[in-house]
Design a protein around this motif. Structure first.
Motif, PDB file in Angstrom:
ATOM      1  N   ALA A 180     -19.528  -4.531 125.948  1.00  0.00           N
ATOM      2  CA  ALA A 180     -20.833  -3.389 126.537  1.00  0.00           C
ATOM      3  C   ALA A 180     -20.907  -2.923 124.973  1.00  0.00           C
ATOM      4  CB  ALA A 180     -20.400  -3.109 127.638  1.00  0.00           C
ATOM      5  N   TRP A 181     -23.148  -2.638 125.333  1.00  0.00           N
ATOM      6  CA  TRP A 181     -23.553  -1.918 124.384  1.00  0.00           C
ATOM      7  C   TRP A 181     -24.524  -1.711 124.688  1.00  0.00           C
ATOM      8  CZ3 TRP A 181     -22.476  -6.977 123.427  1.00  0.00           C
ATOM      9  CH2 TRP A 181     -23.166  -7.853 123.123  1.00  0.00           C
ATOM     10  N   TRP A 182     -25.406  -0.768 124.576  1.00  0.00           N
ATOM     11  CA  TRP A 182     -26.392   0.343 124.049  1.00  0.00           C
ATOM     12  C   TRP A 182     -27.188  -0.595 123.563  1.00  0.00           C
ATOM     13  CZ3 TRP A 182     -27.277   1.994 128.610  1.00  0.00           C
ATOM     14  CH2 TRP A 182     -25.980   3.271 129.064  1.00  0.00           C
ATOM     15  N   GLN A 183     -29.214  -0.646 124.161  1.00  0.00           N
ATOM     16  CA  GLN A 183     -30.121  -0.930 123.301  1.00  0.00           C
ATOM     17  C   GLN A 183     -31.255  -0.303 123.523  1.00  0.00           C
ATOM     18  OE1 GLN A 183     -31.059  -5.265 123.669  1.00  0.00           O
ATOM     19  NE2 GLN A 183     -29.114  -6.122 122.471  1.00  0.00           N
ATOM     20  N   TYR A 184     -32.359  -0.355 122.373  1.00  0.00           N
ATOM     21  CA  TYR A 184     -33.000   0.901 122.575  1.00  0.00           C
ATOM     22  C   TYR A 184     -34.290   0.528 122.746  1.00  0.00           C
ATOM     23  CZ  TYR A 184     -28.840   4.971 121.866  1.00  0.00           C
ATOM     24  OH  TYR A 184     -28.126   4.922 122.324  1.00  0.00           O
ATOM     25  N   GLY A 185     -35.463   1.382 123.543  1.00  0.00           N
ATOM     26  CA  GLY A 185     -37.111   1.225 122.493  1.00  0.00           C
ATOM     27  C   GLY A 185     -37.493   0.735 121.843  1.00  0.00           C
ATOM     28  N   ALA A 186     -38.289   0.552 121.300  1.00  0.00           N
ATOM     29  CA  ALA A 186     -39.081  -0.079 119.993  1.00  0.00           C
ATOM     30  C   ALA A 186     -39.496   2.037 119.482  1.00  0.00           C
ATOM     31  CB  ALA A 186     -40.518   0.438 120.602  1.00  0.00           C
ATOM     32  N   ARG A 187     -39.230   2.886 120.616  1.00  0.00           N
ATOM     33  CA  ARG A 187     -39.729   4.107 119.891  1.00  0.00           C
ATOM     34  C   ARG A 187     -37.962   4.666 118.755  1.00  0.00           C
ATOM     35  NH1 ARG A 187     -41.059   8.706 124.658  1.00  0.00           N
ATOM     36  NH2 ARG A 187     -42.931   7.044 123.879  1.00  0.00           N
ATOM     37  N   ASN A 188     -37.182   4.179 118.744  1.00  0.00           N
ATOM     38  CA  ASN A 188     -36.187   4.472 118.469  1.00  0.00           C
ATOM     39  C   ASN A 188     -35.486   3.551 117.537  1.00  0.00           C
ATOM     40  OD1 ASN A 188     -35.031   6.912 120.027  1.00  0.00           O
ATOM     41  ND2 ASN A 188     -35.383   5.652 121.876  1.00  0.00           N
ATOM     42  N   GLU A 189     -36.159   2.677 117.284  1.00  0.00           N
ATOM     43  CA  GLU A 189     -36.120   1.649 116.429  1.00  0.00           C
ATOM     44  C   GLU A 189     -36.528   1.847 114.863  1.00  0.00           C
ATOM     45  OE1 GLU A 189     -35.856  -2.500 118.380  1.00  0.00           O
ATOM     46  OE2 GLU A 189     -38.081  -2.188 117.401  1.00  0.00           O
ATOM     47  N   SER A 190     -35.743   1.497 113.616  1.00  0.00           N
ATOM     48  CA  SER A 190     -35.937   2.138 112.430  1.00  0.00           C
ATOM     49  C   SER A 190     -37.261   0.890 112.243  1.00  0.00           C
ATOM     50  CB  SER A 190     -34.561   1.609 111.517  1.00  0.00           C
ATOM     51  OG  SER A 190     -34.572   0.016 111.608  1.00  0.00           O
ATOM     52  N   GLU A 191     -38.009   0.758 110.781  1.00  0.00           N
ATOM     53  CA  GLU A 191     -38.814   0.746 110.480  1.00  0.00           C
ATOM     54  C   GLU A 191     -38.428  -1.050 110.224  1.00  0.00           C
ATOM     55  OE1 GLU A 191     -42.657   0.272 107.021  1.00  0.00           O
ATOM     56  OE2 GLU A 191     -41.318   1.510 107.132  1.00  0.00           O
ATOM     57  N   ALA A 192     -37.450  -1.095 110.168  1.00  0.00           N
ATOM     58  CA  ALA A 192     -36.922  -2.484 109.106  1.00  0.00           C
ATOM     59  C   ALA A 192     -36.398  -3.358 110.537  1.00  0.00           C
ATOM     60  CB  ALA A 192     -35.411  -2.271 108.349  1.00  0.00           C
ATOM     61  N   GLU A 193     -36.096  -2.710 111.525  1.00  0.00           N
ATOM     62  CA  GLU A 193     -35.468  -3.386 113.147  1.00  0.00           C
ATOM     63  C   GLU A 193     -36.989  -4.278 113.429  1.00  0.00           C
ATOM     64  OE1 GLU A 193     -31.430  -1.314 115.145  1.00  0.00           O
ATOM     65  OE2 GLU A 193     -33.795  -0.048 114.967  1.00  0.00           O
ATOM     66  N   ALA A 194     -38.509  -3.061 113.843  1.00  0.00           N
ATOM     67  CA  ALA A 194     -39.527  -3.126 113.879  1.00  0.00           C
ATOM     68  C   ALA A 194     -39.916  -5.185 113.737  1.00  0.00           C
ATOM     69  CB  ALA A 194     -40.184  -2.484 113.771  1.00  0.00           C
ATOM     70  N   THR A 195     -39.934  -4.877 111.897  1.00  0.00           N
ATOM     71  CA  THR A 195     -40.234  -5.412 111.333  1.00  0.00           C
ATOM     72  C   THR A 195     -39.520  -7.197 111.736  1.00  0.00           C
ATOM     73  OG1 THR A 195     -40.838  -4.230 109.688  1.00  0.00           O
ATOM     74  CG2 THR A 195     -41.349  -6.193 108.541  1.00  0.00           C
ATOM     75  N   LYS A 196     -38.683  -6.897 111.705  1.00  0.00           N
ATOM     76  CA  LYS A 196     -37.697  -8.503 111.817  1.00  0.00           C
ATOM     77  C   LYS A 196     -37.849  -9.424 112.925  1.00  0.00           C
ATOM     78  CE  LYS A 196     -33.438  -9.869 111.841  1.00  0.00           C
ATOM     79  NZ  LYS A 196     -31.553  -9.533 111.769  1.00  0.00           N
ATOM     80  N   LYS A 197     -37.833  -7.934 113.889  1.00  0.00           N
ATOM     81  CA  LYS A 197     -38.954  -9.219 115.229  1.00  0.00           C
ATOM     82  C   LYS A 197     -40.226  -9.191 114.980  1.00  0.00           C
ATOM     83  CE  LYS A 197     -39.240  -5.040 118.211  1.00  0.00           C
ATOM     84  NZ  LYS A 197     -37.785  -4.268 120.003  1.00  0.00           N
ATOM     85  N   GLN A 198     -41.039  -8.545 114.406  1.00  0.00           N
ATOM     86  CA  GLN A 198     -42.426  -9.222 114.381  1.00  0.00           C
ATOM     87  C   GLN A 198     -43.242 -10.236 114.139  1.00  0.00           C
ATOM     88  OE1 GLN A 198     -44.557  -5.998 112.818  1.00  0.00           O
ATOM     89  NE2 GLN A 198     -46.528  -6.774 113.851  1.00  0.00           N
ATOM     90  N   MET A 199     -43.754 -10.905 114.989  1.00  0.00           N
ATOM     91  CA  MET A 199     -44.144 -12.608 115.338  1.00  0.00           C
ATOM     92  C   MET A 199     -45.276 -12.488 114.376  1.00  0.00           C
ATOM     93  SD  MET A 199     -46.149 -14.536 118.568  1.00  0.00           S
ATOM     94  CE  MET A 199     -44.082 -14.515 119.206  1.00  0.00           C
ATOM     95  N   SER A 200     -45.222 -13.381 113.758  1.00  0.00           N
ATOM     96  CA  SER A 200     -46.043 -13.499 112.634  1.00  0.00           C
ATOM     97  C   SER A 200     -47.404 -14.315 113.038  1.00  0.00           C
ATOM     98  CB  SER A 200     -45.114 -14.178 111.308  1.00  0.00           C
ATOM     99  OG  SER A 200     -45.165 -15.586 111.699  1.00  0.00           O
ATOM    100  N   ARG A 201     -48.163 -14.446 112.815  1.00  0.00           N
ATOM    101  CA  ARG A 201     -49.178 -15.110 113.124  1.00  0.00           C
ATOM    102  C   ARG A 201     -49.488 -16.412 112.588  1.00  0.00           C
ATOM    103  NH1 ARG A 201     -54.383 -12.670 112.525  1.00  0.00           N
ATOM    104  NH2 ARG A 201     -54.422  -9.814 112.102  1.00  0.00           N
TER     105      ARG A 201
END
Length: 217
Positions: A180-201
């Motif tokens: 079991a583990w915690w997951q956090y919202g976008a506010r607490n993500e690194s830029e690299a984590e946010a970029t990795k999951k962002q949908m491309s055009r």
């Protein structure tokens, strides 16, 4: 104000802890969007020119999320989810309450109840209290404290209205590994984590092409 923003605006004042009210009001909104697919189609067509929405769309190996509308003040959002082959879910709760309507396919829905959870929980001992089959046309609302999991048929599609976030993290459990583990919202993500999951055009165009091919919108 266009129809999509009108539908969103009518939901921003809800008491998202009153799940009865949430279900009733969101069901009416989801019914309107499902019965008037031109509203969603118009938003999908203009979304590539709406960078504030496109940056919120996400692609994972087993799930695509398209954000159709977002209220910056409250955090209420209307999203499309496309479940990909191999999709499976681990028991989890949420940072926000939400409502959903199934538009294509179906999924098996497991509800574990409002359990007191921390990372020391033994997922194997978490009992399933209710099992539902969610076919096309089903709608439901779920409080953020509810622990649940779904197993989706490949290429199932759902409309989701999520309420304001009320906590910074939520717990995810794996019943096979007993982790079991915690997951956090976008506010607490690194830029690299946010970029990795962002949908491309390119990915956005592919997914919207599927929706048109399937006749969903």
């Amino acid at each position: 104000m266009d129809d999509m923003n009108r539908v969103l605006g009518e939901l921003t004042w809800l008491d998202w802890d009153d799940i009865d009210e949430v279900e009733m009001m969101c069901r009416a909104a989801l019914d309107e969007l499902a019965q008037n697919p031109g509203i969603v189609r118009a938003r999908l067509e203009e979304l590539p020119n709406r960078p504030e929405l496109l940056k919120l769309c996400e692609h994972y190996d087993i799930l695509d999320k398209i954000v159709l509308a977002s209220d910056d003040r409250t955090g209420v959002r209307i999203r499309l989810h496309v479940f990909l082959p191999g999709y499976f879910d681990r028991p989890h709760n949420h940072r926000w309450s939400y409502a959903s309507r199934i538009l294509r396919g179906h999924y098996r829905h497991y509800l574990f109840g409002n359990a007191e959870l921390d990372e020391q929980v033994d997922p194997a001992k978490l009992p399933v209290l209710q099992v539902r089959d969610e076919p096309v046309g089903t709608s439901y609302a779920l409080h953020h404290s509810m622990v649940h999991a779904v197993v989706a048929e490949p290429f199932s599609v759902s409309l989701v209205i999520r309420g304001p976030a009320v906590k910074d993290r939520f717990l995810v459990m794996d019943r096979h590994t007993n982790e079991a583990w915690w997951q956090y919202g976008a506010r607490n993500e690194s830029e690299a984590e946010a970029t990795k999951k962002q949908m491309s055009r390119t990915r956005f165009a592919e997914v919207t092409g599927w929706l048109e091919e399937w006749g969903v919108f």
